[in-house]
Design an enzyme around this catalytic site. Structure first.
Site, PDB file in Angstrom:
ATOM      1  N   ASP A 182       2.579   6.268   2.467  1.00 31.71           N
ATOM      2  CA  ASP A 182       1.989   5.470   3.533  1.00 31.71           C
ATOM      3  C   ASP A 182       0.969   6.357   4.247  1.00 31.71           C
ATOM      4  O   ASP A 182       0.894   7.576   4.029  1.00 31.71           O
ATOM      5  CB  ASP A 182       3.040   4.915   4.497  1.00 31.71           C
TER       6      ASP A 182
HETATM    7  C1  BGC Z   1       0.818   0.851   7.165  1.00 32.75           C
HETATM    8  C2  BGC Z   1       0.812   0.302   5.763  1.00 32.75           C
HETATM    9  C3  BGC Z   1      -0.591  -0.010   5.342  1.00 32.75           C
HETATM   10  C4  BGC Z   1      -1.424   1.251   5.458  1.00 32.75           C
HETATM   11  C5  BGC Z   1      -2.865   1.061   5.020  1.00 32.75           C
HETATM   12  C6  BGC Z   1      -0.149   1.997   7.328  1.00 32.75           C
HETATM   13  O1  BGC Z   1      -0.287   2.375   8.642  1.00 32.75           O
HETATM   14  O2  BGC Z   1       2.119   1.275   7.490  1.00 32.75           O
HETATM   15  O3  BGC Z   1       1.623  -0.840   5.704  1.00 32.75           O
HETATM   16  O4  BGC Z   1      -0.600  -0.491   4.043  1.00 32.75           O
HETATM   17  O5  BGC Z   1      -1.424   1.669   6.811  1.00 32.75           O
HETATM   18  O6  BGC Z   1      -3.569   0.282   5.892  1.00 32.75           O
END
Ligand code: BGC
Length: 796
Positions: free
Chosen positions: A319
């Site tokens: 993530d």
């Molecule tokens: C979120 C994810 C997301 C990623 C990309 C993160 O902060 O937890 O769910 O896919 O950002 O935007």
């Protein structure tokens, strides 16, 4: 009479081919002969096709190509494939780099996220394909969560349809639209089981149940990836957030989780497993620590379970910055240790933290990270790129976007899904008649509240084209006449003046019916949007009370990314509809529902709390040693038996509305639950465990369902199971099936469920997936709290 279509629908969740059966028989035999931590059968499969992952990332034809590319790569080029940056609107704390074009030309970037202009996508891609030494295409990712341009309801709303086929179709549309601008990778579905409405990201998932969550997870994957991942209109799915993120303590985002292996396997892992079985190409490792080991550096979940047990062949991306965050978690003393731990645990690609770029080469040179681990991660990234056909078709045709958005059939789908996501919570008759559907006598309406105009998603790309669909008030005006729809906001979501509230009350007094549109703004749920208070924000409660006190009939439409605790409203307002955030077609869908052209049949996928203090609240809980039984929890206990039980002294245990609940404009009656066998045997069930073919069912369960009202309607018939006497305590109820029945007014049909052996399997006290002797209770019911029970035994 059996409902043929329904049987087909139910059976499609339990596909079986001879290979699968052979594999499970072998596993079952292994299980019986040599019980131990590794002797496990497969849990249920929601893939929905017999050869779930015959194509896509698991395709063995990719191996040779992957191998030959890998052999030509330098260490720096290998590391480049493991690096991803955001080159657009950031969706997390800053990444600290912007020299992407130069880096791509040097082969130092494998993927970009958040690039949403087609010419820019092609421009970056051209650098990768034409200027970098090995011409390896980039992969472009984006959070396409519930539609791209055609906006579908938020995932919690989509799940409330309890209709995986519709969700699959929505995901297909999302892929067709987003791939038209060059996005071939979506960070969706979010399949985190969420039991706590304080957590803002409950909006992004399918709620609290692993069975429904698994069906939804597989549906999204099928829709995004389609049958052929290398077709230009697909996106690779990314199942997130692996794992346990939904259990963050106190519902506070990014917080820690403590989940036993048993609970992990029984509740949190199944939707991930279902998505992998459906062929998901990628997985995202979560932010949270899990039992002290952050999920983005957790070898048990990332390698033991995901790769070794489930055979996942795709890639894992961290993530956003979650590799860098290993330092803040305290399991890495510096960036180098963080990069090493993440890679060795099984995280292949680094989203946004830049630590693989900054640290990996040195770690390999020093021997701290074997190059074989880097190679393996590169192989997985290349598999995904090859499976997507990016090497053959790296660019997107820039004229495609104009033809891809808001196609009439997709808007129609968005409307259908929105309508079917609405959950009618209350529609109590007033003066002998429920308010909804609105009667023909209603000539004037007052539309009050801050959310009437645009309850869709304001987070959608600024400047993106709009669908041209009418807003809710405009739809009402079209039907009733402009001069018969009175508008007053009554204030904003967070602020209102006395004058605004008074103006709203004044127009309500002139109308036949008040339609109140209250709730949260979309930005109050989702990431970094946990709430400690779950009532109406701002002065909306005051507005509600002032409007109700006029004595006019009130329809309350709630917009929210979670259930809201509104005890006053549920007592004082006769008609309440949970609309979530319905997306592009909110206006028409709501108007059609209010006027009875669509009969609500959404059902709750989360237990709706009475008060925040009940959270986490979920129906599939374990019994305590002191269950409150039939004690009236509203009364102070008068004897020891009722005092020393598991209860609050100031709140009931039960939810405001249970999981599975939802009303319709008609009413339904259920006959008793009947079963075709009262004695099953461990050996028979074990032999067919995970075979999952319709022919291998273990038990037939039936009930008649009647439409006892005066409208045609659809009932969502649910099947729950409880097992007692097993080595691990099992939930007081667990969903094991659901079917939709369409019934004309006065009509009765028999609904039949054919349960596979998996419906009776548990994770035992040694974390093995097995059948054990048990006393079994089965309910066919309209929700998780009611219904008549039938009983049987599983004998040794
Ligand atoms: C979120 C994810 C997301 C990623 C990309 C993160 O902060 O937890 O769910 O896919 O950002 O935007």
């Amino acid at each position: 009479m059996e409902l043929a279509g329904q049987r087909a629908a139910a059976a499609s969740f339990w596909p079986g081919g001879w290979e699968r059966q052979a594999r499970s028989l072998l596993l079952a035999v292994l299980c019986l002969c040599c019980p131990g931590p590794t002797a496990q059968a497969q849990p249920p499969d929601f893939a929905g096709r017999d050869t779930a992952i015959a194509t896509g990332v698991a395709d063995s034809n990719l191996d040779a190509r992957v191998g030959s590319i890998l052999r030509s790569m330098t260490l720096d080029e290998k590391i480049g494939q493991l690096v991803q940056y955001s080159a657009g609107q950031p969706t997390g704390p800053g990444t600290g780099r912007s020299d992407y074009k130069e880096m791509i030309a040097r082969g130092q970037i494998g993927a970009l996220l958040n690039v949403i202009e087609t010419p820019l996508v092609n421009e970056y891609q051209r650098i990768a394909v034409e200027k970098s030494r090995l011409h390896i295409p980039l992969l472009f990712g984006l959070d396409v969560l519930h539609g791209f341009r055609t906006d579908f309801p938020i995932p919690l709303g989509m799940a409330s349809t309890w209709d995986p086929d519709l969700v699959e179709k929505a995901a297909r549309v999302a892929a067709a639209e987003a791939s038209a601008i060059g996005i071939r990778w979506t960070f969706s579905p979010m399949v985190d089981i969420a039991r706590d409405a304080r957590w803002g990201r409950i909006a992004e998932g399918a709620g609290e149940d692993p069975y429904l969550g698994s069906a939804m997870a597989a549906a999204y994957v099928r829709g995004y990836q389609s049958q052929h991942l290398d077709a230009p209109d697909t996106m690779a799915a990314c199942v997130k957030h692996y794992v346990g993120y939904g259990a963050v303590e106190a519902g506070r985002d990014y917080n820690s989780t403590e989940i036993s292996e048993h609970t992990l396997r029984e509740f949190y892992l199944p939707p991930f497993h279902a998505a992998i079985d459906a062929g998901a190409a990628t997985v995202m490792s979560a932010f949270n620590s899990l039992n002290g080991v952050p999920a983005s550096a957790n070898p048990f979940t990332l390698t033991e379970v995901l790769r070794k047990e489930w055979g996942f062949k795709g890639m894992v991306v961290s993530d956003w910055s979650s590799i860098g965050e290993l330092v803040a978690h305290g399991i890495a003393i510096d960036d180098a240790a963080a990069a090493r731990k993440a890679l060795l645990a099984g995280v292949d690609m680094d989203m946004a933290s830049s630590l693989y770029h900054d640290q990996l080469a040195q770690l390999v040179h020093s021997g701290a990270v074997p190059v074989a681990n880097v190679d393996e991660s590169v192989r997985r990234v290349l598999r995904v790129k090859l499976a997507l056909g990016l090497f053959e078709h790296p660019y997107v045709d820039e004229s495609r976007a104009q033809r891809a958005f808001f196609l009439p059939e997709n808007l129609q789908l968005a409307q259908t899904i929105a309508e079917r996501s609405f959950v009618l919570l209350k529609n109590t008759p007033v003066a002998g008649k429920p308010l909804l559907p609105l009667s023909k006598d209603v000539k004037t309406v007052a539309v009050i509240g801050p959310l009437a105009d645009d309850p869709s998603d304001p987070d959608k790309t600024p400047g993106a084209p709009k669908a041209g669909v009418l807003s809710f008030p405009a739809e009402l005006a079209r039907r009733l006449g402009e001069s018969n729809v009175f508008r007053a906001k009554g204030g904003g979501i967070l602020k209102a003046s006395d004058e605004e509230i008074a103006a709203a009350v004044a127009i309500v007094k002139r109308a036949d019916v008040a339609i109140l549109t209250l709730g949260e703004s979309p930005a109050m749920s989702g990431e970094a949007a946990s709430r400690a208070h779950l009532g109406l924000p701002g002065r909306q409660q005051e507005l509600l009370e002032a409007v109700v006190n006029t004595g006019k009939p009130v329809v309350l439409i709630l917009f929210s990314g979670r259930p809201l605790t509104l005890p006053w409203a549920f007592q004082q307002v006769a008609t309440v509809l949970a609309a979530w955030f319905p997306g592009t077609e909110a206006g028409p869908a709501l108007a059609r529902t209010l006027f009875g052209e669509s009969n609500p049949n959404g059902r709750l996928v989360v237990s709706w709390p009475r008060s925040v203090g009940q959270e986490p609240l979920y129906y599939n809980a374990l019994s305590t040693g002191r269950p409150p039984g039939n004690v009236d929890l509203a009364q102070p206990p008068t004897d020891v038996e009722s005092k020393y039980v598991s209860r609050y002294i100031d709140e009931q245990n039960s939810p405001q509305f249970p999981f599975g609940y939802g009303l319709s404009y008609t009413s339904f009656g259920y006959g008793p639950t009947k079963i075709d066998n009262t004695r099953l045997r461990v050996g028979d069930l074990t032999a067919n465990l995970s075979a999952r073919s319709g022919a291998n069912h273990a038990l037939t369960v039936m009930a008649t369902v009647s439409n006892t009202g005066s409208h045609a309607g659809e009932e969502l018939v649910q099947l729950y199971v409880r097992l007692q006497g097993t080595s691990t305590a099992q939930p007081v109820r667990a969903l094991k099936g659901f079917q939709r029945v369409a019934l004309a007014a006065g009509e009765t049909k028999q609904v039949t469920f054919r349960l596979p052996p998996d419906a009776f399997a548990i994770w035992n006290d040694r974390n093995q997936y097995v059948i054990e002797p048990a006393k079994v209770t089965v309910w066919i019911s309209p929700d998780s709290a009611t219904g008549s029970a039938a009983q049987l035994e599983i004998l040794p």
